[in-house]
Design an enzyme around this catalytic site. Structure first.
Site, PDB file in Angstrom:
ATOM      1  N   ASP A 122      21.820  17.665  47.886  1.00 48.56           N
ATOM      2  CA  ASP A 122      20.545  18.215  48.093  1.00 48.56           C
ATOM      3  C   ASP A 122      20.075  17.415  49.617  1.00 48.56           C
ATOM      4  OD1 ASP A 122      17.801  19.761  46.932  1.00 48.56           O
ATOM      5  OD2 ASP A 122      17.374  17.883  48.078  1.00 48.56           O
TER       6      ASP A 122
ATOM      7  N   TRP B 237      25.360  22.123  43.797  1.00 47.84           N
ATOM      8  CA  TRP B 237      23.782  21.907  43.616  1.00 47.84           C
ATOM      9  C   TRP B 237      22.996  22.619  42.701  1.00 47.84           C
ATOM     10  CZ3 TRP B 237      19.709  24.828  44.489  1.00 47.84           C
ATOM     11  CH2 TRP B 237      18.526  24.180  44.718  1.00 47.84           C
TER      12      TRP B 237
ATOM     13  N   TYR C 230      20.846  21.234  39.502  1.00 49.19           N
ATOM     14  CA  TYR C 230      19.777  21.206  39.521  1.00 49.19           C
ATOM     15  C   TYR C 230      19.112  21.803  38.175  1.00 49.19           C
ATOM     16  CZ  TYR C 230      14.693  22.286  41.125  1.00 49.19           C
ATOM     17  OH  TYR C 230      13.512  22.310  41.285  1.00 49.19           O
TER      18      TYR C 230
ATOM     19  N   THR D  10       0.798  -1.147   0.088  1.00 48.15           N
ATOM     20  CA  THR D  10       0.027  -0.199   0.036  1.00 48.15           C
ATOM     21  C   THR D  10       0.788   1.100  -0.158  1.00 48.15           C
ATOM     22  OG1 THR D  10      -0.134   0.176   2.515  1.00 48.15           O
ATOM     23  CG2 THR D  10      -1.966  -1.087   1.217  1.00 48.15           C
TER      24      THR D  10
ATOM     25  N   CYS E 102      -4.740   5.680  11.792  1.00 42.42           N
ATOM     26  CA  CYS E 102      -4.054   5.440  12.925  1.00 42.42           C
ATOM     27  C   CYS E 102      -3.299   6.693  13.414  1.00 42.42           C
ATOM     28  CB  CYS E 102      -3.283   4.417  13.211  1.00 42.42           C
ATOM     29  SG  CYS E 102      -1.586   4.130  12.159  1.00 42.42           S
TER      30      CYS E 102
END
Length: 502
Positions: free
Chosen positions: A447, A427, A431, A31, A69
């Protein structure tokens, strides 16, 4: 490039196994169409099937997307295969427009990731079966297809929003790929509206995720940090102002658990900004995480296994903007979340542009830009002068390097770049890397909450060095391990329960 074992992939197709939705695509040679493995169409013969790692690989081989789909609505899991951190970071940058310039931008993208252009192309072929440019082009087409089918935006604005250089190119692409003009793909009941009406009503898009999804935990995180005038969390939804390309608008995000969707309602005056805003939504709400793969890896550790079992859908929230997140991190140094939120509100009051009318009830300001922070006297902020100086240094660094808060090189290199800014320690840098750079292996080991949650049965807390050593087996998902440890912190449980039952 066919994907994995073809017989195993065919069994997935036969059973419509939803666990593989977004992980593989099936192309049918008889297809010329490619589908998701959950497509309800009749299962094609085995000899007519080829399997690919991405939609881009399918299209690069000449197959066109299934209209039934809708591959553009599949969970976007390609970046979470766990096989190449370079590919996952490149995909995040591509989603934000890193390859809008086409092939010429691949070498620049590779340089930002710390590899050569040839190496980046090889990695994309290996893991996704397509070139970086093909991935970018496929994303553009599928995003346009989603806008056509899910909104009433004028087609000219769809073309503009999806990054097509001209209406003619937009029409030609859809004619070649779908064998019909874009207008034929619009749902019959959807009536195209005018540009002004579309801007006023906004654009509503559904973003599919792989379940489970701990929506309550995500809202709890956002609610605890919401800045007055900039953000709101209420009625199980999140609403905030967004500044992009010199304009200001709003984004509202809600949850459709029955459909495994987040619903993003975007009201913004510039349609060209839509892809970048959608990328922000995906980043903040961690839509693309293959949470089962991550959870299975972390559950190998006997200490983490019960935490993962308690919250299997826990995500790692991202940042709307790198500079905003970095400012929040500095404001949060050595103070509580409540105090950091109060300081953020003060900063917005001092530095933000004049209030904007008509955004949404309770919202009036966008978070201030680096330019505004540099130009404002921060003397009224209730924090030590050293940290005020850090905010200024951060804003100056962001102006000097527009790519400061995007992945560059390795995680360690990214952290080192951030640590070169005055007042940004280990830290803070880790983060920022976790939330803004979306480094899945970032881990702020010093932390306090992490150390508290990682205590032994006797109550003894590890040192940051001990915790780093314990976290080695958690790679490359230490950021998610940190999220589970934060969620287990006794100080956070009451707020989480309040959101769950509110």
């Amino acid at each position: 490039m066919d994907l994995l074992d073809s017989d195993a992939c065919y069994r997935v197709l036969q059973t419509r196994d939803a666990r593989f939705d977004g992980r593989l695509f099936v192309a049918v040679t008889s297809t010329g169409i490619y589908c998701r493995p959950i497509c309800p169409a009749r299962t094609p013969k085995r000899e007519n099937c080829r399997f690919f790692a991405s939609a881009a690989a399918s299209q690069e081989e000449g197959f066109r997307p299934c209209l039934r789909c809708r591959p553009e609505t599949a969970p976007d899991l390609a970046s979470w295969r766990g096989t190449s951190n370079t590919v996952s970071r490149a995909l995040a940058l591509i989603a934000e427009g890193a390859l809008d310039g086409g092939e010429a931008g691949v070498d620049a993208l590779a340089e930002r990731l710390g590899v050569g252009g040839r190496q980046l192309r090889r990695l994309f072929k290996q893991h996704l079966g397509a070139t970086p440019v093909a991935v970018a082009q496929t994303r553009r087409v599928l995003f346009a297809k989603q806008l056509i089918q899910e909104t009433r935006m004028p087609l000219a604005e769809v073309a503009l929003a999806a990054g097509f250089g001209s209406i003619r190119r937009f029409n030609e692409t859809f004619q070649d790929l779908y064998q019909r003009p874009p207008s034929a793909l619009r749902r019959k009941q959807a009536v195209e509206t005018t540009s002004s009406a579309a801007a006023e009503a906004g654009v509503t898009l559904r973003l599919r995720y792989r379940p489970p999804y701990d929506w309550a935990a995500m809202l709890a995180y956002l609610s605890a940090r919401a800045i007055q005038g900039v953000e709101q969390v209420s009625d199980s939804r999140y609403l905030r102002t967004v500044s992009q390309d010199g304009a200001v608008g709003t984004v509202e995000v809600s949850h459709e658990p029955a459909r495994n969707n987040l619903v993003a309602r975007i009201r913004f005056p510039r349609v060209q900004s839509l892809p970048a805003i959608v990328a922000r939504v995906r980043r903040v709400f961690d839509v693309g995480a293959d949470i089962e793969v991550i959870g299975a890896h972390l559950s190998r550790d006997p200490f983490l296994a019960p935490l993962v079992a308690l919250r299997p859908g826990l995500r790692a929230p991202g940042a709307w903007d790198g500079f905003e997140l970095a400012v929040r991190a500095i404001l949060g140094q050595q103070v509580t979340v409540v105090a950091a939120r109060r300081l953020a509100g003060q900063l917005v009051g001092l530095c933000a542009d004049a209030p904007v009318d008509g955004l949404a009830p309770g919202l009036s300001r966008a978070f201030p830009s680096p330019e505004r922070v540099v130009a404002t006297d921060l003397g009224a902020l209730g924090m030590p002068s050293a940290r005020k100086a850090s905010l200024k240094a951060l804003a100056e660094a962001a102006l000097a390097d527009p790519l400061l808060f995007q992945p560059f090189g390795t995680v360690e290199e990214g952290v080192a770049r951030l640590r070169s800014i005055r007042g940004v320690g280990e830290w803070t840098a880790q983060y920022i890397a976790l939330r803004a750079l979306r480094e899945t292996d970032a881990f702020p080991a010093s932390d306090v909450a992490l150390l508290r949650s990682a205590a032994t049965d006797t109550g003894a807390r590890p040192t940051p060095e001990d915790l780093l050593q314990r976290a080695e087996p958690w790679r490359p998902w230490r950021a998610y391990a940190a999220q589970h440890l934060w969620a287990a912190d006794p100080g956070l449980l009451p707020r989480l329960q309040e959101v769950r039952h509110g």
